[in-house]
Design a protein around this motif. Structure first.
Motif, PDB file in Angstrom:
ATOM      1  N   ALA A 203       0.831  -1.206   0.000  1.00 23.38           N
ATOM      2  CA  ALA A 203       0.000   0.000   0.000  1.00 23.38           C
ATOM      3  C   ALA A 203       0.864   1.255   0.000  1.00 23.38           C
ATOM      4  N   ILE A 204       1.953   1.237   0.778  1.00 25.23           N
ATOM      5  CA  ILE A 204       2.861   2.391   0.814  1.00 25.23           C
ATOM      6  C   ILE A 204       3.522   2.587  -0.543  1.00 25.23           C
ATOM      7  N   ASP A 205       3.966   1.492  -1.149  1.00 19.85           N
ATOM      8  CA  ASP A 205       4.610   1.588  -2.467  1.00 19.85           C
ATOM      9  C   ASP A 205       3.662   2.159  -3.518  1.00 19.85           C
ATOM     10  N   ASN A 206       2.361   1.957  -3.311  1.00 21.72           N
ATOM     11  CA  ASN A 206       1.360   2.424  -4.273  1.00 21.72           C
ATOM     12  C   ASN A 206       0.676   3.710  -3.814  1.00 21.72           C
ATOM     13  N   MET A 207       1.369   4.504  -3.019  1.00 28.59           N
ATOM     14  CA  MET A 207       0.801   5.776  -2.575  1.00 28.59           C
ATOM     15  C   MET A 207       0.510   6.667  -3.787  1.00 28.59           C
ATOM     16  N   PRO A 208      -0.373   7.641  -3.642  1.00 27.98           N
ATOM     17  CA  PRO A 208      -0.672   8.541  -4.767  1.00 27.98           C
ATOM     18  C   PRO A 208       0.589   9.182  -5.337  1.00 27.98           C
ATOM     19  N   GLU A 209       0.608   9.348  -6.643  1.00 32.72           N
ATOM     20  CA  GLU A 209       1.811   9.847  -7.310  1.00 32.72           C
ATOM     21  C   GLU A 209       2.208  11.237  -6.830  1.00 32.72           C
ATOM     22  N   ASP A 210       1.229  12.101  -6.549  1.00 37.66           N
ATOM     23  CA  ASP A 210       1.592  13.443  -6.100  1.00 37.66           C
ATOM     24  C   ASP A 210       2.262  13.406  -4.730  1.00 37.66           C
ATOM     25  N   LEU A 211       1.813  12.502  -3.853  1.00 40.43           N
ATOM     26  CA  LEU A 211       2.454  12.354  -2.550  1.00 40.43           C
ATOM     27  C   LEU A 211       3.855  11.766  -2.712  1.00 40.43           C
TER      28      LEU A 211
END
Length: 231
Positions: A203-211
């Motif tokens: 889930a962390i690896d797939n955080m929103p791109e802007d973040l």
């Protein structure tokens, strides 16, 4: 749980993350020796052992957390334990014979206020320590964490996390050197088991791109240490 810091819910304002390099394949032996000889005597003197770990897939490292009420308490403890205690006089040589280097130590304080010892000492299997070196951007990184990253983690059901920065007061026991980096932010996160760790890491690896872009732009170096709880 028999750790006195747990039983008494101590307030922790100073934390050491101590990472020892051992002679090859001695992690388990060292861990057993350390726990049996030192944990209770140190707790009684006010230096609380708040975690004993090995590094995932590494056989020559022992990592542990030691907490104190404040820097004054730390100074008194270090003198009482290392200079005056029969425990160290009788068993210190045994630990030193198994170690190659014991100087990889970070001296930290909570990002805000104090931390209850129960938030550090855990029965969970996996603990992850993230070191964020933020060259001249620490305040911006802290703001990003508080406004965006921590809410993202909580939304992903990652809530067993504490935040720390370097304690910049003088290390008044120079016999035990420490790192004190004014640009450092540290997070300590506990996970129930291997399955939860890998699921939440995804889930962390797939955080929103802007973040992700904001994190990459502000954090100079990010190091992660994955720890397995020995106790």
């Amino acid at each position: 749980m028999n750790n006195s810091a747990q039983q008494n819910s101590e307030k922790i304002e100073v934390l050491e993350i101590r990472n020892y390099l051992l002679k090859s394949n001695l992690t388990d032996k060292f861990g057993d020796y350390f726990h049996s000889k030192f944990v209770s005597p140190m707790n009684e003197l006010g230096g609380y052992t708040l975690g004993e770990f090995k590094i995932n897939k590494v056989n020559d490292r022992f990592v542990w957390f030691r907490g104190f009420a404040d820097m004054k308490t730390r100074f008194k403890f270090l003198n009482d334990f290392y200079l005056n205690s029969t425990t160290w006089k009788e068993h210190g040589k045994g630990t030193n014979e198994m170690m190659i280097n014991s100087d990889n130590v970070y001296l930290l304080r909570p990002l805000k206020g104090e931390i209850n010892s129960r938030l550090l000492k855990t029965d969970k299997t996996f603990t992850v320590v993230d070191f964020y070196i933020c060259n001249s951007t620490l305040e911006k990184v802290i703001d990003l964490f508080e406004t965006t990253y921590i809410p993202f983690l909580k939304n992903s059901e990652i809530e067993d996390i504490t935040l720390w920065v370097s304690e910049m007061a003088e290390n008044d026991f120079p016999r035990l050197p420490v790192f004190q980096d004014k640009n450092l932010l540290v997070s300590i996160t506990h996970y129930e088991d291997e399955n939860e760790f890998y699921a939440k890491q995804k889930a962390i690896d797939n955080m929103p791109e802007d973040l992700k872009t904001s994190m990459q732009g502000l954090v100079t170096i990010h190091n992660k240490v994955v720890l397995l709880n020995l106790r």
